[in-house]
Design a protein around this motif. Structure first.
Motif, PDB file in Angstrom:
ATOM      1  N   ASN A 147       0.822  -1.134   0.156  1.00  0.00           N
ATOM      2  CA  ASN A 147      -0.094  -0.043   0.012  1.00  0.00           C
ATOM      3  C   ASN A 147       0.804   1.135  -0.047  1.00  0.00           C
ATOM      4  OD1 ASN A 147      -2.806  -1.465   0.183  1.00  0.00           O
ATOM      5  ND2 ASN A 147      -2.319  -1.810   2.285  1.00  0.00           N
ATOM      6  N   PHE A 148       2.047   1.110   0.436  1.00  0.00           N
ATOM      7  CA  PHE A 148       2.903   2.338   0.503  1.00  0.00           C
ATOM      8  C   PHE A 148       4.059   2.392  -0.715  1.00  0.00           C
ATOM      9  CE2 PHE A 148       1.566   2.429   4.409  1.00  0.00           C
ATOM     10  CZ  PHE A 148       1.942   1.288   5.389  1.00  0.00           C
ATOM     11  N   TYR A 149       3.756   3.514  -1.479  1.00  0.00           N
ATOM     12  CA  TYR A 149       4.565   3.745  -2.610  1.00  0.00           C
ATOM     13  C   TYR A 149       5.815   3.988  -2.290  1.00  0.00           C
ATOM     14  CZ  TYR A 149       3.980   8.797  -2.168  1.00  0.00           C
ATOM     15  OH  TYR A 149       4.117  10.069  -1.607  1.00  0.00           O
TER      16      TYR A 149
ATOM     17  N   ARG B  41       7.844   1.228  -3.841  1.00  0.00           N
ATOM     18  CA  ARG B  41       7.168  -0.008  -4.125  1.00  0.00           C
ATOM     19  C   ARG B  41       7.814  -0.640  -5.266  1.00  0.00           C
ATOM     20  NH1 ARG B  41       1.155   1.475  -3.819  1.00  0.00           N
ATOM     21  NH2 ARG B  41       1.870   2.774  -5.562  1.00  0.00           N
TER      22      ARG B  41
ATOM     23  N   ALA C 299       1.519   6.613   1.694  1.00  0.00           N
ATOM     24  CA  ALA C 299       0.568   5.875   0.822  1.00  0.00           C
ATOM     25  C   ALA C 299      -0.456   6.872   0.211  1.00  0.00           C
ATOM     26  CB  ALA C 299      -0.312   5.079   1.542  1.00  0.00           C
TER      27      ALA C 299
ATOM     28  N   THR D 157      -2.198  12.174  -0.051  1.00  0.00           N
ATOM     29  CA  THR D 157      -1.008  11.344   0.438  1.00  0.00           C
ATOM     30  C   THR D 157      -1.110  11.112   2.106  1.00  0.00           C
ATOM     31  OG1 THR D 157       0.412  11.754  -1.656  1.00  0.00           O
ATOM     32  CG2 THR D 157       1.541  10.877   0.584  1.00  0.00           C
TER      33      THR D 157
END
Length: 119
Positions: free
Chosen positions: A30-32, A53, A99, A105
Motif C-alpha cells: 500500500n505504501f508507494y 514499491r 500511501a 497522500t
C-alpha cells in the motif's frame, strides 16, 4: 489505523553492525514509498534512505557503502542493514511510509528505535 513498529536498535561498538526492522500492520504494498530517517540530539531529522514499491532503493551519501535498505513485501517489513557503524550514526531511527488514499497522500511514522554507537 496503520502502525509502523521499529525494532533492532541497541548499543554497538564502532565498526559493528545492526539490522533495524520496520513492521507494518498491513500490506506494505500500500505504501508507494518507505524510508528510514534518523535524529540525533540537537539535530534535525534527516533522511537515511528510501525504498519504493517499484523496488528502487537509495541511501544518503553519509551512509552509502555502509547501510542497505530492503523491503520484504511478504513479511510486510522494511529493513535497514547497518555495517561499519560510527559514533556519528548514533541517533533515534524512525520508519516512515507514504500511501495514496484517494486524492491525498497519507504519511505514517513509527515510534523510533535508539541506536547508540560507542566503545
Amino acid at each position: 489505523q496503520v502502525q509502523l513498529v521499529e525494532s533492532g536498535g541497541g548499543l554497538v561498538q564502532p565498526g559493528g553492525s545492526l539490522r533495524l526492522s520496520c513492521a507494518a500492520s498491513g500490506s506494505i504494498l500500500n505504501f508507494y514509498r518507505m524510508a528510514w530517517y534518523r535524529q540525533a540530539p540537537g539535530n534535525q531529522r534527516e533522511l537515511v534512505g528510501i525504498a519504493t514499491r517499484g523496488g528502487t532503493t537509495n541511501v544518503s551519501a553519509s551512509v552509502k557503502g555502509r547501510f542497505t535498505i530492503s523491503r520484504d513485501n511478504g513479511q510486510n517489513t522494511m529493513y535497514l542493514q547497518m555495517n561499519s557503524l560510527k559514533p556519528e550514526d548514533t541517533a533515534v531511527y524512525f520508519c516512515n511510509a507514504k500511501a495514496y488514499v484517494g486524492d491525498i497522500t497519507e504519511e505514517y511514522w513509527g515510534q523510533g528505535t535508539q541506536v547508540t554507537v560507542s566503545s
